[in-house]
Design a protein around this motif. Structure first.
Motif, PDB file in Angstrom:
ATOM      1  N   THR A 148      48.887  29.299  45.079  1.00 35.34           N
ATOM      2  CA  THR A 148      48.116  28.944  43.884  1.00 35.34           C
ATOM      3  C   THR A 148      46.893  29.857  43.749  1.00 35.34           C
ATOM      4  OG1 THR A 148      48.817  26.652  44.115  1.00 35.34           O
ATOM      5  CG2 THR A 148      46.900  27.060  42.722  1.00 35.34           C
ATOM      6  N   VAL A 149      46.256  30.169  44.861  1.00 35.95           N
ATOM      7  CA  VAL A 149      45.085  31.041  44.853  1.00 35.95           C
ATOM      8  C   VAL A 149      45.483  32.458  44.444  1.00 35.95           C
ATOM      9  CG1 VAL A 149      43.362  32.105  46.352  1.00 35.95           C
ATOM     10  CG2 VAL A 149      43.779  29.663  46.489  1.00 35.95           C
ATOM     11  N   LEU A 150      46.612  32.956  44.964  1.00 35.55           N
ATOM     12  CA  LEU A 150      47.102  34.281  44.573  1.00 35.55           C
ATOM     13  C   LEU A 150      47.356  34.322  43.068  1.00 35.55           C
ATOM     14  CD1 LEU A 150      48.149  37.124  45.158  1.00 35.55           C
ATOM     15  CD2 LEU A 150      50.348  36.100  45.726  1.00 35.55           C
ATOM     16  N   GLU A 151      47.950  33.272  42.543  1.00 36.36           N
ATOM     17  CA  GLU A 151      48.202  33.186  41.104  1.00 36.36           C
ATOM     18  C   GLU A 151      46.880  33.196  40.323  1.00 36.36           C
ATOM     19  OE1 GLU A 151      50.318  30.191  37.869  1.00 36.36           O
ATOM     20  OE2 GLU A 151      50.239  29.633  39.968  1.00 36.36           O
ATOM     21  N   ARG A 152      45.903  32.480  40.803  1.00 38.79           N
ATOM     22  CA  ARG A 152      44.584  32.411  40.148  1.00 38.79           C
ATOM     23  C   ARG A 152      43.925  33.791  40.124  1.00 38.79           C
ATOM     24  NH1 ARG A 152      41.759  28.232  43.169  1.00 38.79           N
ATOM     25  NH2 ARG A 152      43.078  26.843  41.969  1.00 38.79           N
ATOM     26  N   ASP A 153      44.007  34.523  41.236  1.00 37.58           N
ATOM     27  CA  ASP A 153      43.422  35.865  41.297  1.00 37.58           C
ATOM     28  C   ASP A 153      44.125  36.832  40.348  1.00 37.58           C
ATOM     29  OD1 ASP A 153      41.828  34.779  43.240  1.00 37.58           O
ATOM     30  OD2 ASP A 153      42.674  35.939  44.898  1.00 37.58           O
ATOM     31  N   LEU A 154      45.453  36.801  40.337  1.00 34.30           N
ATOM     32  CA  LEU A 154      46.204  37.662  39.413  1.00 34.30           C
ATOM     33  C   LEU A 154      45.875  37.341  37.966  1.00 34.30           C
ATOM     34  CD1 LEU A 154      49.745  37.927  40.995  1.00 34.30           C
ATOM     35  CD2 LEU A 154      48.285  39.815  40.292  1.00 34.30           C
ATOM     36  N   GLU A 155      45.769  36.053  37.661  1.00 35.95           N
ATOM     37  CA  GLU A 155      45.423  35.626  36.295  1.00 35.95           C
ATOM     38  C   GLU A 155      44.063  36.188  35.886  1.00 35.95           C
ATOM     39  OE1 GLU A 155      45.717  31.454  34.052  1.00 35.95           O
ATOM     40  OE2 GLU A 155      44.282  31.453  35.707  1.00 35.95           O
ATOM     41  N   ALA A 156      43.090  36.169  36.778  1.00 36.65           N
ATOM     42  CA  ALA A 156      41.760  36.688  36.462  1.00 36.65           C
ATOM     43  C   ALA A 156      41.788  38.198  36.227  1.00 36.65           C
ATOM     44  CB  ALA A 156      40.772  36.338  37.594  1.00 36.65           C
ATOM     45  N   VAL A 157      42.546  38.916  37.038  1.00 36.34           N
ATOM     46  CA  VAL A 157      42.609  40.361  36.907  1.00 36.34           C
ATOM     47  C   VAL A 157      43.352  40.755  35.634  1.00 36.34           C
ATOM     48  CG1 VAL A 157      43.610  42.464  37.918  1.00 36.34           C
ATOM     49  CG2 VAL A 157      42.405  40.825  39.367  1.00 36.34           C
ATOM     50  N   ILE A 158      44.435  40.081  35.342  1.00 35.41           N
ATOM     51  CA  ILE A 158      45.242  40.412  34.162  1.00 35.41           C
ATOM     52  C   ILE A 158      44.502  39.996  32.910  1.00 35.41           C
ATOM     53  CG2 ILE A 158      47.371  39.855  32.920  1.00 35.41           C
ATOM     54  CD1 ILE A 158      48.715  39.718  35.694  1.00 35.41           C
ATOM     55  N   ASP A 178      41.319  44.200  44.918  1.00 33.68           N
ATOM     56  CA  ASP A 178      41.112  43.727  46.280  1.00 33.68           C
ATOM     57  C   ASP A 178      41.267  42.221  46.282  1.00 33.68           C
ATOM     58  OD1 ASP A 178      40.570  46.203  47.387  1.00 33.68           O
ATOM     59  OD2 ASP A 178      38.400  46.017  47.175  1.00 33.68           O
ATOM     60  N   ARG A 179      42.175  41.743  47.093  1.00 33.78           N
ATOM     61  CA  ARG A 179      42.367  40.296  47.167  1.00 33.78           C
ATOM     62  C   ARG A 179      41.112  39.630  47.712  1.00 33.78           C
ATOM     63  NH1 ARG A 179      48.255  39.120  49.476  1.00 33.78           N
ATOM     64  NH2 ARG A 179      47.433  37.024  49.318  1.00 33.78           N
ATOM     65  N   ARG A 180      40.921  38.393  47.375  1.00 35.26           N
ATOM     66  CA  ARG A 180      39.754  37.652  47.860  1.00 35.26           C
ATOM     67  C   ARG A 180      39.683  37.744  49.384  1.00 35.26           C
ATOM     68  NH1 ARG A 180      39.853  31.778  46.117  1.00 35.26           N
ATOM     69  NH2 ARG A 180      40.311  32.690  44.111  1.00 35.26           N
ATOM     70  N   GLY A 181      38.457  37.909  49.873  1.00 33.79           N
ATOM     71  CA  GLY A 181      38.258  38.043  51.303  1.00 33.79           C
ATOM     72  C   GLY A 181      38.408  39.465  51.810  1.00 33.79           C
ATOM     73  N   ASN A 182      38.692  40.420  50.935  1.00 30.32           N
ATOM     74  CA  ASN A 182      38.944  41.800  51.331  1.00 30.32           C
ATOM     75  C   ASN A 182      38.153  42.781  50.485  1.00 30.32           C
ATOM     76  OD1 ASN A 182      41.519  42.043  53.238  1.00 30.32           O
ATOM     77  ND2 ASN A 182      41.765  40.305  51.876  1.00 30.32           N
ATOM     78  N   GLY A 183      37.953  43.982  51.045  1.00 29.72           N
ATOM     79  CA  GLY A 183      37.387  45.095  50.297  1.00 29.72           C
ATOM     80  C   GLY A 183      36.096  44.756  49.594  1.00 29.72           C
ATOM     81  N   LEU A 184      36.069  45.031  48.295  1.00 28.98           N
ATOM     82  CA  LEU A 184      34.863  44.827  47.497  1.00 28.98           C
ATOM     83  C   LEU A 184      34.805  43.446  46.851  1.00 28.98           C
ATOM     84  CD1 LEU A 184      34.867  48.340  45.793  1.00 28.98           C
ATOM     85  CD2 LEU A 184      33.498  47.592  47.761  1.00 28.98           C
ATOM     86  N   SER A 185      35.848  42.637  47.013  1.00 29.62           N
ATOM     87  CA  SER A 185      35.857  41.269  46.478  1.00 29.62           C
ATOM     88  C   SER A 185      35.038  40.358  47.390  1.00 29.62           C
ATOM     89  CB  SER A 185      37.288  40.744  46.376  1.00 29.62           C
ATOM     90  OG  SER A 185      38.005  41.458  45.395  1.00 29.62           O
ATOM     91  N   THR A 219      35.746  37.255  37.580  1.00 30.38           N
ATOM     92  CA  THR A 219      35.545  36.023  38.329  1.00 30.38           C
ATOM     93  C   THR A 219      36.695  35.069  38.062  1.00 30.38           C
ATOM     94  OG1 THR A 219      33.148  36.311  38.126  1.00 30.38           O
ATOM     95  CG2 THR A 219      33.929  34.138  38.769  1.00 30.38           C
ATOM     96  N   THR A 220      37.246  34.498  39.121  1.00 24.85           N
ATOM     97  CA  THR A 220      38.355  33.551  38.992  1.00 24.85           C
ATOM     98  C   THR A 220      37.837  32.203  38.503  1.00 24.85           C
ATOM     99  OG1 THR A 220      38.147  32.762  41.264  1.00 24.85           O
ATOM    100  CG2 THR A 220      39.580  34.679  40.896  1.00 24.85           C
ATOM    101  N   THR A 221      38.750  31.323  38.146  1.00 28.40           N
ATOM    102  CA  THR A 221      38.354  30.000  37.651  1.00 28.40           C
ATOM    103  C   THR A 221      37.653  29.170  38.716  1.00 28.40           C
ATOM    104  OG1 THR A 221      40.556  29.131  38.165  1.00 28.40           O
ATOM    105  CG2 THR A 221      40.170  29.887  35.902  1.00 28.40           C
ATOM    106  N   ASP A 222      37.848  29.504  40.003  1.00 30.17           N
ATOM    107  CA  ASP A 222      37.140  28.776  41.054  1.00 30.17           C
ATOM    108  C   ASP A 222      35.896  29.522  41.539  1.00 30.17           C
ATOM    109  OD1 ASP A 222      38.597  30.754  42.372  1.00 30.17           O
ATOM    110  OD2 ASP A 222      39.117  29.476  44.069  1.00 30.17           O
TER     111      ASP A 222
END
Length: 90
Positions: free
Chosen positions: A80-90, A63-70, A9-12
């Motif tokens: 900024t959102v892409l950075e937030r998603d990568l941060e959560a995955v890493i 899977d980026r937000r809005g896609n696939g199983l996310s 889960t991302t920070t948002d």
């Protein structure tokens, strides 16, 4: 061997699907806007590509937000959102 599917889960508060496969130094595979972990794995060409990479790396795909199983219903994306998603995955 099928990749291990997990969620983070991302920070948002957006739930992101990701998978890990293989061993070695981590390699994060960042797809374009459209992605679906399950569909990619079922395609023989993609699967061979990912299996080859996983022989040398711990392959991390998501899977980026809005896609696939996310989560599908998410606010508009920006850098900024892409950075937030990568941060959560890493």
């Amino acid at each position: 061997m099928s990749p291990q599917l997990s969620f983070t889960t991302t920070t948002d508060g957006v739930r992101i699907a990701y998978s890990t496969h293989g061993q070695g130094p981590p390699l994060v595979f960042v797809r374009g806007w459209i992605s679906h972990l399950g569909l990619h794995w079922s395609d023989p060409a993609y699967r061979r590509y990912f299996e080859t990479l996983a022989r040398h790396f711990l392959l991390v795909r998501y899977d980026r937000r809005g896609n696939g199983l996310s989560d599908r219903r998410v606010p508009a994306e920006d850098l900024t959102v892409l950075e937030r998603d990568l941060e959560a995955v890493i």
